[in-house]
Design a protein around this motif. Structure first.
Motif, PDB file in Angstrom:
ATOM      1  N   LEU A  93       0.825  -1.235  -0.119  1.00 22.39           N
ATOM      2  CA  LEU A  93      -0.084   0.053  -0.136  1.00 22.39           C
ATOM      3  C   LEU A  93       0.913   1.156   0.141  1.00 22.39           C
ATOM      4  O   LEU A  93       0.802   2.245  -0.734  1.00 22.39           O
ATOM      5  CB  LEU A  93      -0.914  -0.153   1.084  1.00 22.39           C
ATOM      6  CG  LEU A  93      -2.021  -0.992   1.137  1.00 22.39           C
ATOM      7  CD1 LEU A  93      -2.569  -1.107   2.435  1.00 22.39           C
ATOM      8  CD2 LEU A  93      -3.136  -0.759   0.236  1.00 22.39           C
ATOM      9  N   GLU A  94       2.024   1.190   0.826  1.00 17.64           N
ATOM     10  CA  GLU A  94       2.796   2.311   0.941  1.00 17.64           C
ATOM     11  C   GLU A  94       3.499   2.672  -0.510  1.00 17.64           C
ATOM     12  O   GLU A  94       3.540   3.720  -1.015  1.00 17.64           O
ATOM     13  CB  GLU A  94       3.975   2.118   1.961  1.00 17.64           C
ATOM     14  CG  GLU A  94       3.220   2.454   3.068  1.00 17.64           C
ATOM     15  CD  GLU A  94       4.330   1.908   4.367  1.00 17.64           C
ATOM     16  OE1 GLU A  94       4.153   2.342   5.417  1.00 17.64           O
ATOM     17  OE2 GLU A  94       5.323   1.098   4.083  1.00 17.64           O
ATOM     18  N   GLN A  95       3.761   1.627  -1.185  1.00 18.08           N
ATOM     19  CA  GLN A  95       4.437   1.718  -2.553  1.00 18.08           C
ATOM     20  C   GLN A  95       3.308   2.198  -3.308  1.00 18.08           C
ATOM     21  O   GLN A  95       3.504   3.084  -4.514  1.00 18.08           O
ATOM     22  CB  GLN A  95       5.186   0.316  -3.074  1.00 18.08           C
ATOM     23  CG  GLN A  95       6.475   0.195  -2.215  1.00 18.08           C
ATOM     24  CD  GLN A  95       7.028  -1.266  -2.682  1.00 18.08           C
ATOM     25  OE1 GLN A  95       7.532  -1.328  -3.779  1.00 18.08           O
ATOM     26  NE2 GLN A  95       7.111  -2.231  -1.623  1.00 18.08           N
ATOM     27  N   ALA A  96       2.159   1.361  -3.467  1.00 14.60           N
ATOM     28  CA  ALA A  96       1.154   1.936  -4.119  1.00 14.60           C
ATOM     29  C   ALA A  96       0.736   3.587  -4.212  1.00 14.60           C
ATOM     30  O   ALA A  96       0.589   4.069  -5.134  1.00 14.60           O
ATOM     31  CB  ALA A  96      -0.320   1.425  -4.089  1.00 14.60           C
ATOM     32  N   ILE A  97       0.698   3.945  -3.046  1.00 11.52           N
ATOM     33  CA  ILE A  97       0.475   5.562  -2.883  1.00 11.52           C
ATOM     34  C   ILE A  97       1.643   6.120  -3.449  1.00 11.52           C
ATOM     35  O   ILE A  97       1.242   7.184  -4.118  1.00 11.52           O
ATOM     36  CB  ILE A  97       0.561   5.946  -1.134  1.00 11.52           C
ATOM     37  CG1 ILE A  97      -0.671   5.171  -0.595  1.00 11.52           C
ATOM     38  CG2 ILE A  97       0.548   7.282  -0.763  1.00 11.52           C
ATOM     39  CD1 ILE A  97      -0.856   5.190   0.840  1.00 11.52           C
ATOM     40  N   GLY A 152      -2.878  14.843  -5.375  1.00 11.74           N
ATOM     41  CA  GLY A 152      -4.067  15.224  -5.142  1.00 11.74           C
ATOM     42  C   GLY A 152      -5.090  14.184  -5.786  1.00 11.74           C
ATOM     43  O   GLY A 152      -6.437  14.481  -5.530  1.00 11.74           O
ATOM     44  N   HIS A 153      -4.924  13.127  -6.381  1.00 15.32           N
ATOM     45  CA  HIS A 153      -5.787  12.404  -6.997  1.00 15.32           C
ATOM     46  C   HIS A 153      -6.535  11.552  -6.112  1.00 15.32           C
ATOM     47  O   HIS A 153      -6.100  10.828  -5.321  1.00 15.32           O
ATOM     48  CB  HIS A 153      -4.966  11.497  -8.102  1.00 15.32           C
ATOM     49  CG  HIS A 153      -6.002  10.785  -9.186  1.00 15.32           C
ATOM     50  ND1 HIS A 153      -6.616   9.696  -9.070  1.00 15.32           N
ATOM     51  CD2 HIS A 153      -6.403  11.257 -10.618  1.00 15.32           C
ATOM     52  CE1 HIS A 153      -7.441   9.731 -10.173  1.00 15.32           C
ATOM     53  NE2 HIS A 153      -7.299  10.560 -11.062  1.00 15.32           N
ATOM     54  N   PRO A 154      -7.931  11.365  -6.346  1.00 15.30           N
ATOM     55  CA  PRO A 154      -8.721  10.436  -5.542  1.00 15.30           C
ATOM     56  C   PRO A 154      -8.326   9.052  -5.346  1.00 15.30           C
ATOM     57  O   PRO A 154      -8.362   8.282  -4.478  1.00 15.30           O
ATOM     58  CB  PRO A 154     -10.177  10.255  -6.259  1.00 15.30           C
ATOM     59  CG  PRO A 154     -10.139  11.735  -7.273  1.00 15.30           C
ATOM     60  CD  PRO A 154      -8.827  12.017  -7.514  1.00 15.30           C
ATOM     61  N   GLU A 155      -7.588   8.321  -6.502  1.00 12.87           N
ATOM     62  CA  GLU A 155      -6.975   7.203  -6.147  1.00 12.87           C
ATOM     63  C   GLU A 155      -5.935   7.039  -4.999  1.00 12.87           C
ATOM     64  O   GLU A 155      -5.870   6.018  -4.647  1.00 12.87           O
ATOM     65  CB  GLU A 155      -6.206   6.749  -7.492  1.00 12.87           C
ATOM     66  CG  GLU A 155      -7.134   6.380  -8.755  1.00 12.87           C
ATOM     67  CD  GLU A 155      -8.016   4.958  -8.494  1.00 12.87           C
ATOM     68  OE1 GLU A 155      -7.549   4.277  -7.689  1.00 12.87           O
ATOM     69  OE2 GLU A 155      -8.948   4.711  -9.117  1.00 12.87           O
ATOM     70  N   VAL A 156      -5.170   8.156  -5.015  1.00 15.12           N
ATOM     71  CA  VAL A 156      -4.225   8.337  -3.767  1.00 15.12           C
ATOM     72  C   VAL A 156      -4.970   8.263  -2.668  1.00 15.12           C
ATOM     73  O   VAL A 156      -4.527   7.658  -1.508  1.00 15.12           O
ATOM     74  CB  VAL A 156      -3.406   9.533  -4.044  1.00 15.12           C
ATOM     75  CG1 VAL A 156      -2.525   9.580  -2.702  1.00 15.12           C
ATOM     76  CG2 VAL A 156      -2.820   9.603  -5.153  1.00 15.12           C
ATOM     77  N   ALA A 157      -6.152   8.777  -2.519  1.00  9.86           N
ATOM     78  CA  ALA A 157      -7.230   8.826  -1.359  1.00  9.86           C
ATOM     79  C   ALA A 157      -7.655   7.577  -1.044  1.00  9.86           C
ATOM     80  O   ALA A 157      -7.801   6.891   0.295  1.00  9.86           O
ATOM     81  CB  ALA A 157      -8.349   9.815  -1.192  1.00  9.86           C
ATOM     82  N   GLU A 197      -5.686  12.598   5.925  1.00  9.51           N
ATOM     83  CA  GLU A 197      -5.106  13.123   4.687  1.00  9.51           C
ATOM     84  C   GLU A 197      -5.964  12.525   3.381  1.00  9.51           C
ATOM     85  O   GLU A 197      -6.010  13.293   2.155  1.00  9.51           O
ATOM     86  CB  GLU A 197      -3.760  12.338   4.507  1.00  9.51           C
ATOM     87  CG  GLU A 197      -2.881  12.728   3.365  1.00  9.51           C
ATOM     88  CD  GLU A 197      -1.679  12.114   3.095  1.00  9.51           C
ATOM     89  OE1 GLU A 197      -0.835  12.288   2.164  1.00  9.51           O
ATOM     90  OE2 GLU A 197      -1.251  11.615   4.035  1.00  9.51           O
ATOM     91  N   ALA A 198      -6.492  11.514   3.482  1.00 11.44           N
ATOM     92  CA  ALA A 198      -7.371  10.891   2.342  1.00 11.44           C
ATOM     93  C   ALA A 198      -8.613  11.852   2.096  1.00 11.44           C
ATOM     94  O   ALA A 198      -9.159  12.088   1.110  1.00 11.44           O
ATOM     95  CB  ALA A 198      -7.856   9.447   2.613  1.00 11.44           C
ATOM     96  N   LEU A 199      -9.043  12.193   3.424  1.00  8.41           N
ATOM     97  CA  LEU A 199     -10.316  12.962   3.287  1.00  8.41           C
ATOM     98  C   LEU A 199      -9.964  14.553   2.622  1.00  8.41           C
ATOM     99  O   LEU A 199     -10.780  14.954   1.883  1.00  8.41           O
ATOM    100  CB  LEU A 199     -10.791  13.175   4.838  1.00  8.41           C
ATOM    101  CG  LEU A 199     -12.075  14.005   4.951  1.00  8.41           C
ATOM    102  CD1 LEU A 199     -13.174  13.705   4.002  1.00  8.41           C
ATOM    103  CD2 LEU A 199     -12.664  14.290   6.437  1.00  8.41           C
ATOM    104  N   ASP A 200      -8.980  14.984   3.078  1.00 11.33           N
ATOM    105  CA  ASP A 200      -8.737  16.386   2.474  1.00 11.33           C
ATOM    106  C   ASP A 200      -8.287  16.196   0.929  1.00 11.33           C
ATOM    107  O   ASP A 200      -8.833  17.016  -0.038  1.00 11.33           O
ATOM    108  CB  ASP A 200      -7.213  16.686   3.279  1.00 11.33           C
ATOM    109  CG  ASP A 200      -7.334  17.271   4.468  1.00 11.33           C
ATOM    110  OD1 ASP A 200      -8.303  17.334   5.017  1.00 11.33           O
ATOM    111  OD2 ASP A 200      -6.227  17.306   5.320  1.00 11.33           O
ATOM    112  N   LEU A 244      -4.903   5.464   0.506  1.00 12.95           N
ATOM    113  CA  LEU A 244      -4.610   6.046   1.982  1.00 12.95           C
ATOM    114  C   LEU A 244      -5.649   5.573   2.887  1.00 12.95           C
ATOM    115  O   LEU A 244      -5.303   5.257   4.058  1.00 12.95           O
ATOM    116  CB  LEU A 244      -4.744   7.573   2.004  1.00 12.95           C
ATOM    117  CG  LEU A 244      -3.300   8.236   1.602  1.00 12.95           C
ATOM    118  CD1 LEU A 244      -3.753   9.674   1.452  1.00 12.95           C
ATOM    119  CD2 LEU A 244      -2.251   8.179   2.513  1.00 12.95           C
ATOM    120  N   GLN A 245      -6.860   5.269   2.512  1.00 13.57           N
ATOM    121  CA  GLN A 245      -7.953   4.741   3.294  1.00 13.57           C
ATOM    122  C   GLN A 245      -7.892   3.480   3.654  1.00 13.57           C
ATOM    123  O   GLN A 245      -8.107   2.929   4.837  1.00 13.57           O
ATOM    124  CB  GLN A 245      -9.433   4.958   2.352  1.00 13.57           C
ATOM    125  CG  GLN A 245     -10.041   6.249   2.572  1.00 13.57           C
ATOM    126  CD  GLN A 245     -10.838   6.745   1.379  1.00 13.57           C
ATOM    127  OE1 GLN A 245     -11.301   5.666   0.743  1.00 13.57           O
ATOM    128  NE2 GLN A 245     -11.460   7.768   1.191  1.00 13.57           N
TER     129      GLN A 245
END
Length: 448
Positions: free
Chosen positions: A159-163, A173-178, A203-206, A181-182
């Protein structure tokens, strides 16, 4: 427009390419239902002229679209076809790994977690043999799958590498990053690292607020995740504020019966009762119950997809607890009748089945039905006998069992269960298990 013109032209390759573009665009706009028709058109056109590579891509798009529509069994069929076509066409290692990853994710949605985890191992190993390595989406999908399998140590680095990969590909700022993060927040939560879980969720919510604004239903998952993490980290005021905001957004953008609407108002009702069992909480509880009934309609429970059935069960759990707090016996009985139908439903997650039994057992205990409470807790303990149950959770269940036995004057058995429960609750936080521990200590002192 290009897609329609291609259909009118009758040029198969053009139909395939334009239909694929239309399907991808719909998925990127979070409109999975609109992606299905062009994806099917692309698949059929590609198969008609032997374009297995393009057909594999179209089947993957279709699997993703149907999975987002919460129909995992159908999505699984398309994902399996994509894997078969990918192998038959001699595609690159990376493309075959992507097909396996999508198959793993749909297996997870269909609740075949062991097979899903195994497929992810195969997919990541295959992708790592390619020059480009696993894609961020593959790492995200397999990270989520391993979270479902309880393999948090393996999920976290993926997940960390995916982010990081998603930030590089789409921007920070892309929703996929959010989304990533979730999922990472969930890993931290399961690892009992609440502060880190809350930071990732906030961070995901922001990010989703920035992408969609504050009055769009697409921020509901971000609000719900952050609310839950705030609550579990001890910031109850923040948790309630986010839950109430989610309910307001749902009421303003969705209709009762929609899965996200129901979850938002039911969650808000559950959080609100921790502060005040007043009219505001009652209004949320009534909206929750009405929304679930709207979602259920006349559909038999076995016909619901797993996500929908699980969402309904979760909503009834909230409703039972809130009506107990409101001391509304009639509404509580109706909510309990709604919940009990999901206890043995195959399309409800195991976690929710066990949670439902625990809630119903406590409701029986409060109503003086000690035999009913005993039966449900014994059923619960039998179901979880070969699983890794958290000690504090089992301790709370056995406390209920001890109370049920004591209520039937079966004190020798009650004393044994109370002794066992007290040992399981040792070291638990007073706010979480203090009342149970106090009752156990007092009961054992009396019996000795």
């Amino acid at each position: 427009m290009v897609y329609r013109r291609a259909q009118e032209s009758g040029q198969t390759r053009l139909v395939v390419e334009s239909a694929m573009l239309a399907a991808r665009a719909s998925l990127e706009q979070d409109k999975p239902a609109e992606a299905e028709t062009p994806a099917k058109d692309a698949l059929n056109a590609a198969l008609s002229v032997g374009l297995d590579v393009q057909a594999s891509d179209a089947a993957l798009l279709l699997a993703r679209a149907v999975a987002q529509r919460t129909e995992p069994e159908e999505a699984l069929r398309w994902a399996e076809l994509a894997v078969s076509l990918s192998a038959r066409s001699g595609r690159s290692v990376g493309a075959r790994a992507e097909a396996l990853t999508v198959l793993a994710r749909t297996l997870a949605l269909a609740r075949n977690i062991p097979e899903a985890a195994s497929r992810c191992e195969e997919a990541i190993a295959l992708a790592e043999s390619a020059p480009e390595g696993p894609t961020p989406q593959a790492r995200l999908d397999c990270g989520r799958t391993w979270v479902s399998a309880g393999r948090f140590d393996e999920a976290k680095p993926q997940l960390e590498q995916a982010i990081e990969g998603l930030k590089t590909r789409f921007g920070p700022g892309h929703p996929e990053v959010a989304t990533a993060l979730q999922v990472l927040a969930g890993v931290f939560d399961q690892a009992s690292r609440p502060k880190e879980a809350l930071a990732a969720a906030e961070e995901a919510l922001d990010l989703v607020r920035h992408a969609y604004g504050n009055e769009d239903h697409r921020i509901l998952t971000g609000l719900a995740t952050a609310s839950g993490m705030a609550n579990r980290s001890g910031d109850y005021d923040r948790g309630l504020a986010l839950a109430l905001e989610a309910a307001d957004v749902a009421r303003g953008t969705l209709a009762p019966g929609d899965r996200k609407y129901n979850y938002a108002v039911c969650m808000a009702a559950g959080f609100a009762m921790g502060f005040d069992c007043g009219e505001g909480t009652r209004a949320l509880a009534d909206d929750c119950a009405a929304g679930i009934r709207k979602a259920e309609g006349d559909t038999p429970i076995p016909e619901f997809s797993s996500p929908v059935a699980s969402a309904n069960a979760q909503g009834w759990i909230f409703a039972v607890l809130v009506y107990q707090c409101l001391e509304d016996a009639g509404a509580e009985a109706a909510a309990r009748a709604g919940l009990i139908r999901y206890v043995d439903a195959d399309n409800v997650t195991f976690e929710l089945q066990t949670m439902s039994l625990a809630i119903l057992a406590n409701a029986d205990l409060a109503a003086g039905d000690h035999a009913g409470a005993e039966a449900k807790i014994r059923d619960l303990l039998e179901r979880t006998r070969d699983t890794n149950v958290i000690k504090l959770r089992e301790g709370m269940w056995r406390t209920t069992l001890a109370q049920a036995l004591a209520g039937q004057e079966r004190h020798e058995q009650a004393r044994d269960e109370a002794t066992r429960a007290l040992e399981l609750l040792r070291g638990g936080d007073d706010e979480a298990v203090g009342p149970e521990r106090d009752w156990l200590t007092e009961y054992l002192a009396e019996r000795h």
